[in-house]
Design an enzyme around this catalytic site. Structure first.
Site, PDB file in Angstrom:
ATOM      1  N   HIS A 209       0.821  -1.216   0.000  1.00 50.75           N
ATOM      2  CA  HIS A 209       0.000   0.000   0.000  1.00 50.75           C
ATOM      3  C   HIS A 209       0.856   1.267   0.000  1.00 50.75           C
ATOM      4  CE1 HIS A 209      -4.132   1.051  -0.059  1.00 50.75           C
ATOM      5  NE2 HIS A 209      -4.359   1.245   1.220  1.00 50.75           N
TER       6      HIS A 209
ATOM      7  N   ASN B 158      -6.621   6.857   4.540  1.00 52.51           N
ATOM      8  CA  ASN B 158      -8.025   7.219   4.322  1.00 52.51           C
ATOM      9  C   ASN B 158      -8.331   8.683   4.610  1.00 52.51           C
ATOM     10  OD1 ASN B 158      -7.861   7.132   7.079  1.00 52.51           O
ATOM     11  ND2 ASN B 158      -9.498   5.636   7.384  1.00 52.51           N
TER      12      ASN B 158
ATOM     13  N   ASP C 240      -0.808   2.591  -5.300  1.00 55.19           N
ATOM     14  CA  ASP C 240      -0.870   1.168  -5.608  1.00 55.19           C
ATOM     15  C   ASP C 240      -2.187   0.848  -6.298  1.00 55.19           C
ATOM     16  OD1 ASP C 240      -1.912   1.881  -2.919  1.00 55.19           O
ATOM     17  OD2 ASP C 240      -2.501  -0.226  -2.820  1.00 55.19           O
TER      18      ASP C 240
ATOM     19  N   ASN D 112      -8.950   3.753  -0.725  1.00 57.48           N
ATOM     20  CA  ASN D 112      -9.365   4.752   0.268  1.00 57.48           C
ATOM     21  C   ASN D 112      -8.612   6.076   0.143  1.00 57.48           C
ATOM     22  OD1 ASN D 112     -11.326   3.145   1.441  1.00 57.48           O
ATOM     23  ND2 ASN D 112      -9.901   2.210   2.877  1.00 57.48           N
TER      24      ASN D 112
END
Length: 201
Positions: A19, A66, A91, A112
């Site tokens: 991520h 997020n 990603d 997110n």
């Protein structure tokens, strides 16, 4: 001015996660192009420099994925930038590992970080999508993206990081297709990316 944003989660426990590949690549761009030292700004860390004669601000949000949009919106408003001045490195589950695509706007595919950015500034910014592959089962997505790259994956991650940093001038000049092609050919030359290049962009 251009704003290049790397997406990831702050802190050492996340540093090697799939991520966080956006963080990794933007950090490499800073190093390759001799940017000023990182300093705390815009709810994250930022660095200034030039690429292809363009003034560029690099940003790594420190808000966790997020809430990335808060940091991006603050930098955007400070510099009075338009959406076309912003490119976000992130990603991408829907691309094979090591593939890179660039697009403006479009869906967020459950990401997110993109969801947060789009909710704060709108949708029509550029996205540099870094393929990490998909675990194959929806239930595995969360642990997959928050796991470190496997040892076998590290060679392509390192190669791609170097290649993107080498060719980011094309992106800074708005030559997105040339950037993508250069990255693809360079990855192929290193023995990565033999998958069919005609897959969806």
């Amino acid at each position: 001015m251009l704003l290049l944003v790397g997406l990831g989660n702050p802190g050492s426990r996340y540093a090697g996660n799939r991520h966080n590949v956006g963080f990794v690549i933007v950090e490499a761009i800073a190093k390759r192009h001799g940017f000023a030292p990182w300093r705390r700004r815009f709810q994250g860390v930022a660095a200034e420099g030039t690429i292809a004669g363009e003034q560029v601000q690099l940003l790594l949000p420190g808000t966790f994925m997020n809430e990335s949009g808060r940091a991006v919106a603050e930098a955007m408003h400070f510099y009075k930038l338009g959406l076309s001045d912003i490119a976000v490195f992130h990603d991408e589950l829907d691309l094979p590992p090591g593939k890179v695509r660039v697009k403006t706007g479009g869906g967020i595919a459950g990401h997110n970080g993109l969801r947060s950015i789009s909710s704060h500034i709108g949708n029509d910014y550029r996205r540099v999508r870094i393929g990490i592959g998909h675990p194959g089962v929806k239930e595995m997505v969360h642990p997959y993206v928050l796991s470190d790259f496997a040892k076998a994956e590290r060679p392509w991650v390192e190669a791609l990081t170097d290649i993107v940093a080498d060719n980011v001038e094309l992106l800074a000049r708005g030559e997105d297709a040339s950037f993508r092609n250069k990255v693809h050919l360079a990855m192929e030359a290193k023995g990565f990316g033999a998958a069919d290049e005609k897959t969806a962009s």
